[in-house]
Enzyme design. Structure first.
Site: not given
Length: 497
Positions: A189, A265, A299, A401
């Site tokens: 996906k 992750e 990331c 973040e």
């Protein structure tokens, strides 16, 4: 209905598709828009998979497990994966164009990172599956005889692959390649923001001879859409995901039903520690990359920079100058060095942090607003690279973040102070350490609470090494033999001799 990929992409308006059981499946229901972040122009209309289409994909993947794919040797699978890698490189320009249109990232980045790594992932895990060993033991039996125990790796089954939008081909194949190397089948996906390269890979899979049902793609969103239907499907045996920690939490709850394993992750609020004895120019250029590459949408990127006080002012001045030298512009122009954010929605989020920094009293060294762009880029999701100083550690801007082209720089005096600041975060994905003292480099690398610590570098990756995050930045490790652990189960075979 099945349609060749080139007809889908060149349709008017352009179409995306699902890829199920070796065939492209066009829209039967709702469509959503995929827009170019650089211009705002329509790239394609994308079908949103309903629950029945997700079920079709999972069932196709389950059937493929018991077909020719399930009877192949490791050598045969590895040979097919190498053909997939070759197929990506043969169609390099197609994948490059699709990735740039979906993400808006500069050609200078996508051509040197995204597409080559997308192909390399298949070659790396073709090598790895042929090199990994298991254990064996001889033992005495109660009747005075002997037995031999040995372990074999068996595929886990159907793997749900939920991949992100920032490095769409690279991070999707980083999961698909080891899954297939181990003999699993996959249902991918991709992000709704970047649907195209996952779809294109289906055609390469067919050309390489990968049997139908081994690689499947369903398009759509997360909650109450393809992502949720896939992660809750009882026919899925494992779920691997890269993305936000909040989404990972929701997936983990879904995976608990049926006790399915997960590999995550997740987010990060990564730190750079710049010591006074560093090569200053190397540290500035490295931080320029780690803070602003891919418009900060990495990331592993650096959002917190700690600089030892004797070089603080010089570092800030040089990084400011370097950031102001980044060039926004046409992503297809090789001279462009900074692309847009992925969407208008994400720009609103990043701008809210820019406003928050201003409200919290940050000193804006550079940036802080929307990049001024002319037509045809005026409607794109452009934003200025931004540097702040002067915020306390407890500031929201220093805790959450942001995932944009920005960083906060703070001075420190002693090594312990810098390490404590770097570790004062719920995240633990990556850190960059800049020093020419080899003893300090090893010492600090062992103390920072992260999955990967770079010394005098950033984003330098040997794909044989473990990759993943600590604390709220992830579960498990990808890369090398560690990447095979999640995709296989060990079976002990005990033979009485």
């Amino acid at each position: 209905m099945s349609t060749p990929a080139h007809q889908i992409i060149t349709a008017s308006p352009p179409q995306a598709a699902h890829f199920i059981d070796g065939r492209y499946v066009c829209a039967t229901g709702a469509l959503f828009e995929n827009r170019n972040p650089a211009t705002g122009a329509l790239v394609s209309l994308v079908p949103e998979a309903d629950e029945s289409q997700v079920d079709d994909a999972v069932r196709a993947a389950r059937r493929a497990l018991s077909g020719p794919w399930g009877r192949m040797s490791e050598q045969e699978r590895a040979a097919l994966l190498r053909k997939v890698a070759d197929g990506i490189m043969r169609r390099f320009d197609d994948f490059l164009r699709a990735e740039i249109l979906d993400t808006g990232k500069p050609k200078s980045l996508a051509a040197h990172l995204d597409i080559p790594r997308g192909a390399a992932n298949f070659n790396v895990f073709a090598d790895q599956i042929m090199a990994v060993a298991t254990e064996s033991f001889r033992m005495a039996t109660p009747n005075g005889g002997q037995a031999l125990n040995y372990a074999i790796r068996v595929p886990r089954g159907v793997i749900a692959v939920i991949s992100p939008w920032n490095l769409p081909l690279l991070l999707m194949t980083w999961k698909v390649a080891p899954a297939l190397a181990c003999g699993n089948t996959v249902v991918v996906k991709p992000s709704e923001e970047t649907p195209t390269t996952a779809m294109l890979l289906g055609e390469v899979m067919n050309e390489a001879g990968i049997p139908p049902g081994v690689y499947n793609v369903v398009q759509g969103f997360g909650p109450s859409s393809a992502g949720e239907f896939l992660t809750r499907h009882p026919g899925v045996n494992g779920i691997t995901f890269t993305g936000e920690t909040r989404t990972g939490t929701a997936i983990m709850k879904a995976a608990a039903e049926g006790v399915r394993p997960v590999s995550f992750e997740l987010g990060g609020k990564n730190a750079a520690l710049v010591f006074a004895d560093c090569d200053l120019e190397a540290a500035v250029q490295g931080t320029l990359r780690s803070a602003f590459a891919n418009c900060g949408q990495v990331c592993l990127g650096t959002e917190r920079v700690y600089v030892q006080r004797p070089i603080f002012e010089a570092f800030v001045a040089r990084l400011k100058r370097a950031a102001e030298g980044l060039k926004c512009g046409d992503p297809f122009d090789a001279s462009t060095t900074l692309g847009p954010l992925i969407s208008q929605e994400h720009r609103r989020k990043v701008l809210s942090y820019y406003e928050r920094a201003r409200a919290e009293g940050a000193e804006i060294v550079t940036g802080g607003g929307i990049a001024d762009m002319s037509s045809p880029f005026a409607s794109g999701s452009w934003i200025e690279p931004t540097i702040w100083t002067g915020l306390p550690e407890e500031s929201v801007v220093n805790r959450e973040e942001i995932f944009g082209p920005c960083c906060h720089i703070r001075p420190f005096d002693e090594e312990d102070e810098a390490v404590a600041a770097a570790n004062d975060s719920p995240y633990g994905l990556a850190a960059a350490i800049w020093t020419q003292d080899v003893r300090r480099a090893h010492r600090v690398a062992s103390r920072v609470e992260v999955g990967i610590a770079w010394v005098n570098s950033w984003f330098l990756r040997d794909l044989r090494t473990p990759f993943g995050g600590s604390k709220q930045s992830g579960i498990g490790r990808e890369g090398g033999v560690h990447g095979l652990e999640f995709y296989t189960e060990l079976r002990n075979v005990c033979v009485q001799l």
